[in-house]
Design a protein around this motif. Sequence first.
Motif, short mmCIF file in Angstrom:
data_model
loop_
_atom_site.label_atom_id
_atom_site.label_comp_id
_atom_site.label_asym_id
_atom_site.label_seq_id
_atom_site.Cartn_x
_atom_site.Cartn_y
_atom_site.Cartn_z
N ILE A 79 0.90 -1.42 -0.04
CA ILE A 79 -0.49 0.49 -0.15
C ILE A 79 1.03 1.37 0.18
O ILE A 79 2.11 0.91 0.69
N ALA A 80 0.42 2.14 -0.73
CA ALA A 80 1.26 3.99 -1.20
C ALA A 80 1.56 4.02 0.45
O ALA A 80 2.66 4.55 0.54
N GLY A 81 1.16 4.53 1.34
CA GLY A 81 1.54 4.65 3.28
C GLY A 81 1.94 4.22 3.27
O GLY A 81 3.08 4.63 4.61
N HIS A 82 2.57 3.08 3.65
CA HIS A 82 3.52 2.28 3.99
C HIS A 82 4.82 2.24 3.80
O HIS A 82 5.52 2.68 2.65
N LYS A 83 5.54 2.44 5.22
CA LYS A 83 6.78 2.92 5.34
C LYS A 83 8.12 1.93 4.74
O LYS A 83 6.85 0.68 5.08
N ARG A 84 8.43 1.96 4.29
CA ARG A 84 9.30 0.70 3.59
C ARG A 84 9.70 -0.32 5.02
O ARG A 84 9.92 -1.61 4.67
N TRP A 85 10.30 0.46 6.71
CA TRP A 85 10.41 -0.87 7.57
C TRP A 85 9.63 -1.29 7.04
O TRP A 85 9.84 -2.78 7.95
N GLU A 86 7.84 -1.07 7.02
CA GLU A 86 7.08 -2.37 7.17
C GLU A 86 6.46 -2.51 6.43
O GLU A 86 6.14 -4.34 6.58
N THR A 87 6.71 -1.82 5.76
CA THR A 87 6.49 -3.71 3.97
C THR A 87 7.81 -4.89 3.91
O THR A 87 7.75 -6.43 4.24
N LEU A 88 9.40 -4.03 4.64
CA LEU A 88 10.02 -5.77 5.31
C LEU A 88 9.58 -6.09 6.17
O LEU A 88 9.97 -7.33 5.49
N SER A 89 9.49 -5.34 7.32
CA SER A 89 9.44 -6.61 8.25
C SER A 89 7.86 -7.33 7.72
O SER A 89 7.78 -8.00 8.89
N ALA A 90 7.07 -6.61 7.08
CA ALA A 90 5.85 -7.88 6.99
C ALA A 90 5.95 -9.35 6.02
O ALA A 90 5.91 -9.93 6.41
N HIS A 91 6.78 -8.63 5.49
CA HIS A 91 7.58 -9.99 4.85
C HIS A 91 8.56 -11.00 5.16
O HIS A 91 8.11 -11.85 4.58
N ALA A 92 9.44 -10.05 6.02
CA ALA A 92 9.99 -10.97 6.65
C ALA A 92 9.11 -12.18 7.90
O ALA A 92 9.32 -13.07 7.71
N ALA A 93 8.32 -11.28 8.28
CA ALA A 93 6.84 -12.02 9.42
C ALA A 93 6.02 -13.03 8.24
O ALA A 93 5.90 -14.36 8.82
N HIS A 94 6.19 -12.91 7.03
CA HIS A 94 5.30 -14.06 6.15
C HIS A 94 5.80 -14.98 6.36
O HIS A 94 5.66 -16.06 6.05
N ALA A 95 6.67 -14.28 5.70
CA ALA A 95 8.02 -15.45 5.10
C ALA A 95 8.53 -16.51 6.79
O ALA A 95 8.71 -17.64 6.24
N LEU A 96 8.75 -16.05 7.86
CA LEU A 96 9.07 -16.57 8.85
C LEU A 96 8.06 -17.61 9.45
O LEU A 96 8.01 -18.47 9.88
N LEU A 97 6.14 -17.19 9.09
CA LEU A 97 5.40 -17.52 9.78
C LEU A 97 5.08 -19.01 8.49
O LEU A 97 4.85 -20.13 9.04
N TYR A 98 5.71 -18.90 7.48
CA TYR A 98 5.52 -19.96 6.52
C TYR A 98 6.38 -21.30 6.82
O TYR A 98 6.44 -21.96 7.49
N PHE A 99 7.78 -20.65 7.61
CA PHE A 99 9.29 -21.55 7.90
C PHE A 99 8.45 -22.22 9.16
O PHE A 99 8.54 -23.08 9.49
N LEU A 100 7.56 -21.46 9.97
CA LEU A 100 7.75 -22.15 11.95
C LEU A 100 6.37 -23.05 11.29
O LEU A 100 6.44 -24.02 12.19
N ILE A 101 5.15 -23.14 10.68
CA ILE A 101 4.67 -23.58 9.77
C ILE A 101 4.73 -24.83 9.61
O ILE A 101 4.46 -25.99 10.02
N PHE A 102 6.14 -24.38 8.60
CA PHE A 102 6.81 -25.62 8.34
C PHE A 102 7.33 -26.90 8.99
O PHE A 102 7.03 -27.67 9.59
N VAL A 103 8.27 -26.05 10.28
CA VAL A 103 8.79 -26.34 11.21
C VAL A 103 7.97 -27.18 12.06
O VAL A 103 8.02 -28.39 12.48
N ALA A 104 6.99 -26.59 12.14
CA ALA A 104 5.87 -27.42 13.45
C ALA A 104 4.97 -28.55 12.18
O ALA A 104 5.31 -29.63 13.83
N THR A 105 4.81 -28.33 11.47
CA THR A 105 3.86 -29.92 10.72
C THR A 105 4.70 -30.87 10.86
O THR A 105 4.73 -32.24 10.83
N VAL A 106 6.67 -30.71 10.31
CA VAL A 106 7.39 -31.44 10.13
C VAL A 106 7.61 -32.28 10.95
O VAL A 106 8.00 -33.18 11.98
N SER A 107 7.62 -31.38 12.40
CA SER A 107 8.41 -31.46 14.38
C SER A 107 7.12 -33.07 14.15
O SER A 107 7.85 -33.92 15.25
#
Length: 186
Positions: A79-107
């Motif tokens: 979204i146009a009004g988002h700051k760069r750090w918000e966009t980067l942290s959102a991408h990092a959080a989404h990647a980490l959410l995916y990773f943790l879901i896979f780690v949790a289900t595999v373990s």
Amino acid sequence: MQMSNTSAGYGLLAIVIHWVAAVAVIGLFALGFWMVDLSYYDDWYRRAPDIHRSIGALLFGLMALRLFWRIFSASPKPIAGHKRWETLSAHAAHALLYFLIFVATVSGFLISTADGSSVSVFGWFDVPSVTGQIKGLEDIAGVVHYWSTWALVALAAVHALGALKHHLVDRDETLRRILVPVRRNK
């Protein structure tokens, strides 16, 4: 309604997968938290873990589909009004959410199959052990499962709070984009 994502928003498939996965994660965490204290003589002693394993296996499949869809489908632009750090942290959080879901289900799967047995998914099909019998695997996988699920739930809470902040404070479209599918272009 459009099934696929566009640069303006999420399509129906991504939205449904997002919310089904969110409900599954919360439900699995609550069920897992509850079932560890069941006694051998409790009616749910065997039933609760079977349900937990079945939903966990289905969540793994759903997330594999979601990852495939995310790779081959357009992603909405920030979204146009988002700051760069918000966009980067959102991408990092989404990647980490995916990773943790896979780690949790595999373990979780490794805990259940460390003795070489398979996991029955609601009696519909079995997922065979990929490791065979490995002594002590269930203990290691149990520690990984415990901490990855707590991290997953904590990060999901932060994720939800961020969405609410965007909706209530910033008054932008962040939350609406994951609630309402993008309209088909005419």
